[in-house]
Write an enzyme that holds these catalytic residues in place. Structure first.
Site, PDB file in Angstrom:
ATOM      1  N   ARG A 185     -20.745  28.519  31.033  1.00  0.00           N
ATOM      2  CA  ARG A 185     -21.612  27.668  30.203  1.00  0.00           C
ATOM      3  C   ARG A 185     -22.980  28.299  29.934  1.00  0.00           C
ATOM      4  O   ARG A 185     -23.645  27.950  28.981  1.00  0.00           O
ATOM      5  CB  ARG A 185     -21.771  26.284  30.816  1.00  0.00           C
ATOM      6  CG  ARG A 185     -22.633  26.252  32.038  1.00  0.00           C
ATOM      7  CD  ARG A 185     -23.009  24.841  32.401  1.00  0.00           C
ATOM      8  NE  ARG A 185     -21.949  24.184  33.140  1.00  0.00           N
ATOM      9  CZ  ARG A 185     -22.189  23.272  34.081  1.00  0.00           C
ATOM     10  NH1 ARG A 185     -23.422  22.905  34.359  1.00  0.00           N
ATOM     11  NH2 ARG A 185     -21.206  22.706  34.733  1.00  0.00           N
ATOM     12  N   ASN A 216     -34.209  32.783  39.214  1.00  0.00           N
ATOM     13  CA  ASN A 216     -32.888  32.499  38.639  1.00  0.00           C
ATOM     14  C   ASN A 216     -33.049  32.321  37.119  1.00  0.00           C
ATOM     15  O   ASN A 216     -33.827  31.467  36.669  1.00  0.00           O
ATOM     16  CB  ASN A 216     -32.331  31.221  39.288  1.00  0.00           C
ATOM     17  CG  ASN A 216     -30.967  30.851  38.738  1.00  0.00           C
ATOM     18  OD1 ASN A 216     -30.735  30.898  37.538  1.00  0.00           O
ATOM     19  ND2 ASN A 216     -30.063  30.453  39.614  1.00  0.00           N
ATOM     20  N   GLU A 264     -24.656  34.305  41.973  1.00  0.00           N
ATOM     21  CA  GLU A 264     -24.017  33.127  42.563  1.00  0.00           C
ATOM     22  C   GLU A 264     -22.657  32.952  41.908  1.00  0.00           C
ATOM     23  O   GLU A 264     -22.525  33.080  40.682  1.00  0.00           O
ATOM     24  CB  GLU A 264     -24.849  31.882  42.287  1.00  0.00           C
ATOM     25  CG  GLU A 264     -26.219  31.907  42.906  1.00  0.00           C
ATOM     26  CD  GLU A 264     -27.044  30.712  42.467  1.00  0.00           C
ATOM     27  OE1 GLU A 264     -26.504  29.800  41.795  1.00  0.00           O
ATOM     28  OE2 GLU A 264     -28.231  30.698  42.779  1.00  0.00           O
ATOM     29  N   HIS A 321     -31.144  29.385  33.087  1.00  0.00           N
ATOM     30  CA  HIS A 321     -31.462  28.426  32.022  1.00  0.00           C
ATOM     31  C   HIS A 321     -32.093  29.057  30.783  1.00  0.00           C
ATOM     32  O   HIS A 321     -32.206  28.398  29.753  1.00  0.00           O
ATOM     33  CB  HIS A 321     -32.248  27.246  32.588  1.00  0.00           C
ATOM     34  CG  HIS A 321     -31.391  26.479  33.549  1.00  0.00           C
ATOM     35  ND1 HIS A 321     -30.154  25.977  33.196  1.00  0.00           N
ATOM     36  CD2 HIS A 321     -31.544  26.201  34.862  1.00  0.00           C
ATOM     37  CE1 HIS A 321     -29.598  25.404  34.251  1.00  0.00           C
ATOM     38  NE2 HIS A 321     -30.415  25.521  35.271  1.00  0.00           N
ATOM     39  N   GLU A 358     -28.345  30.943  52.458  1.00  0.00           N
ATOM     40  CA  GLU A 358     -29.376  30.283  51.658  1.00  0.00           C
ATOM     41  C   GLU A 358     -29.300  28.798  51.977  1.00  0.00           C
ATOM     42  O   GLU A 358     -28.287  28.141  51.720  1.00  0.00           O
ATOM     43  CB  GLU A 358     -29.138  30.500  50.158  1.00  0.00           C
ATOM     44  CG  GLU A 358     -30.200  29.785  49.319  1.00  0.00           C
ATOM     45  CD  GLU A 358     -29.958  29.902  47.824  1.00  0.00           C
ATOM     46  OE1 GLU A 358     -29.225  30.824  47.390  1.00  0.00           O
ATOM     47  OE2 GLU A 358     -30.495  29.051  47.088  1.00  0.00           O
ATOM     48  N   HIS A 412     -33.066  25.522  45.679  1.00  0.00           N
ATOM     49  CA  HIS A 412     -32.503  24.407  44.913  1.00  0.00           C
ATOM     50  C   HIS A 412     -33.499  23.267  44.819  1.00  0.00           C
ATOM     51  O   HIS A 412     -33.911  22.701  45.815  1.00  0.00           O
ATOM     52  CB  HIS A 412     -31.160  23.888  45.464  1.00  0.00           C
ATOM     53  CG  HIS A 412     -30.305  23.373  44.337  1.00  0.00           C
ATOM     54  ND1 HIS A 412     -30.424  22.095  43.849  1.00  0.00           N
ATOM     55  CD2 HIS A 412     -29.393  23.997  43.569  1.00  0.00           C
ATOM     56  CE1 HIS A 412     -29.595  21.956  42.839  1.00  0.00           C
ATOM     57  NE2 HIS A 412     -28.956  23.090  42.632  1.00  0.00           N
ATOM     58  N   HIS A 430     -26.017  32.674  37.990  1.00  0.00           N
ATOM     59  CA  HIS A 430     -24.780  32.017  38.431  1.00  0.00           C
ATOM     60  C   HIS A 430     -23.758  32.131  37.312  1.00  0.00           C
ATOM     61  O   HIS A 430     -23.961  31.579  36.233  1.00  0.00           O
ATOM     62  CB  HIS A 430     -25.102  30.545  38.721  1.00  0.00           C
ATOM     63  CG  HIS A 430     -23.935  29.748  39.234  1.00  0.00           C
ATOM     64  ND1 HIS A 430     -24.065  28.447  39.649  1.00  0.00           N
ATOM     65  CD2 HIS A 430     -22.628  30.062  39.410  1.00  0.00           C
ATOM     66  CE1 HIS A 430     -22.892  27.990  40.058  1.00  0.00           C
ATOM     67  NE2 HIS A 430     -21.994  28.946  39.909  1.00  0.00           N
ATOM     68  N   ARG A 472     -20.495  30.865  36.049  1.00  0.00           N
ATOM     69  CA  ARG A 472     -19.603  29.719  36.287  1.00  0.00           C
ATOM     70  C   ARG A 472     -18.248  29.970  35.651  1.00  0.00           C
ATOM     71  O   ARG A 472     -18.136  30.718  34.675  1.00  0.00           O
ATOM     72  CB  ARG A 472     -20.207  28.454  35.683  1.00  0.00           C
ATOM     73  CG  ARG A 472     -21.384  27.920  36.455  1.00  0.00           C
ATOM     74  CD  ARG A 472     -21.906  26.638  35.835  1.00  0.00           C
ATOM     75  NE  ARG A 472     -22.822  25.975  36.752  1.00  0.00           N
ATOM     76  CZ  ARG A 472     -22.460  25.081  37.658  1.00  0.00           C
ATOM     77  NH1 ARG A 472     -21.206  24.695  37.769  1.00  0.00           N
ATOM     78  NH2 ARG A 472     -23.353  24.551  38.466  1.00  0.00           N
ATOM     79  N   THR A 496     -25.402  22.853  40.866  1.00  0.00           N
ATOM     80  CA  THR A 496     -24.643  22.923  42.128  1.00  0.00           C
ATOM     81  C   THR A 496     -24.957  21.697  42.979  1.00  0.00           C
ATOM     82  O   THR A 496     -26.112  21.389  43.235  1.00  0.00           O
ATOM     83  CB  THR A 496     -25.039  24.206  42.893  1.00  0.00           C
ATOM     84  OG1 THR A 496     -24.980  25.311  41.995  1.00  0.00           O
ATOM     85  CG2 THR A 496     -24.106  24.443  44.066  1.00  0.00           C
TER      86      THR A 496
HETATM   87  N1  PXP Z   1     -29.741  28.307  44.757  1.00  0.00           N
HETATM   88  C1  PXP Z   1     -28.489  28.002  44.336  1.00  0.00           C
HETATM   89  C2  PXP Z   1     -27.339  28.323  45.213  1.00  0.00           C
HETATM   90  C3  PXP Z   1     -28.285  27.411  43.070  1.00  0.00           C
HETATM   91  O1  PXP Z   1     -27.037  27.120  42.665  1.00  0.00           O
HETATM   92  C4  PXP Z   1     -29.401  27.164  42.247  1.00  0.00           C
HETATM   93  C5  PXP Z   1     -29.201  26.571  40.889  1.00  0.00           C
HETATM   94  O2  PXP Z   1     -28.506  27.456  40.097  1.00  0.00           O
HETATM   95  C6  PXP Z   1     -30.673  27.510  42.731  1.00  0.00           C
HETATM   96  C7  PXP Z   1     -30.820  28.058  43.999  1.00  0.00           C
HETATM   97  C8  PXP Z   1     -31.911  27.299  41.926  1.00  0.00           C
HETATM   98  O3  PXP Z   1     -32.121  25.929  41.786  1.00  0.00           O
HETATM   99  P1  PXP Z   1     -33.209  25.410  40.745  1.00  0.00           P
HETATM  100  O4  PXP Z   1     -32.727  25.783  39.380  1.00  0.00           O
HETATM  101  O5  PXP Z   1     -33.236  23.941  40.985  1.00  0.00           O
HETATM  102  O6  PXP Z   1     -34.494  26.108  41.097  1.00  0.00           O
END
Ligand code: PXP
Length: 240
Positions: free
Chosen positions: A48, A6, A69, A9, A150, A190, A42, A44, A100
């Protein structure tokens, strides 16, 4: 290949200065070169971090799988049908949350979700729901017609004590068992990091992990390539 990275960030850092860098698209390409099996982001409502420009550029450049996402809204459905990622993951979204918070409440809005999911699938997109390890919610995922789920691992990742962590792991395993019996592909994510991934990596029924923050945080110190390779090693390791 079981790691999807992902890249949100990287975009968070870019937006901290409203700059052009770091570019989440470049980070995604480096993650793929390091062996990632997919890219997740993701978009949003408040934009952001990830913006439409990122989605279209990711769509044009990455060679693995794009998983976007998003909230189950008309605005997001339109974007998905334009970008056409391989997967849309439906997640709940609150404007002020840091990340989330919990899985989607599927039971409570199953009629709406069913038609929303069908519209995405008719556009050639596989649909996932981010769901808590709660058997009733997982049952409902099948009823609304998703292709995969998921499992939200945050209760495992955030457990305060060893016993709480074991209990949370047990709930995740039960949820996976039910999902598999219902014929669903299982992803998980997550809060996963380099320290807590091993017990989950040992669960072969999980076909993919979605990991963001921990990889971006390590990439800031050691670079994307090493951060991704180190996580792949943990996820793929046969000796847990
Ligand atoms: N899965 C989902 C549905 C999420 O919203 C996120 C965070 O954006 C993640 C996985 C990844 O989580 P993390 O950034 O804590 O690894």
């Amino acid at each position: 290949m079981r790691l999807a990275v992902n890249v949100d960030h990287f975009a968070t850092l870019r937006e901290a200065r409203k700059s052009k860098e770091p570019d989440p698209v470049l980070a995604a390409l480096l993650a793929e070169q390091a062996g990632a099996g997919g890219i997740v982001c993701h978009i949003r409502g408040d934009r952001r971090h990830i913006k439409e420009r990122d989605l279209f550029m990711l769509r044009q450049t990455i060679k693995t799988k794009l998983n976007i996402e998003m909230a189950a809204t008309a605005e997001m459905k339109k974007i998905a049908l334009e970008v056409k990622p391989e997967i849309v993951s439906l997640v709940p979204e609150k404007p002020d949350e840091l990340t989330t918070e919990g899985g989607l409440q599927v039971v409570q809005q199953s009629n709406f979700l069913q038609s929303h999911i069908q519209a995405l699938q008719e556009g050639g997109i596989r649909v996932s729901i981010f769901v808590d390890p709660d058997l009733e919610q997982i049952e409902a995922c099948r009823r609304v017609g998703v292709d995969l789920i998921e499992i939200n691992t945050s209760s495992y990742a955030e457990a305060g004590t060893h016993q709480e962590r074991l209990n949370a792991l047990e709930r995740v395993k039960e949820a996976i068992g039910l999902g598999r019996r219902m014929g669903l592909e299982i992803h998980a994510g997550h809060g996963l990091d380099y320290y807590n991934i091993r017990p989950l990596a040992a669960i072969q029924e999980i076909s993919e992990f979605s990991i963001g923050f921990a990889i971006v945080a390590r990439a800031a110190i050691v670079g994307v390539d090493r951060a991704v390779r180190e996580m792949i090693q943990l996820v793929e390791s046969k000796s847990h």
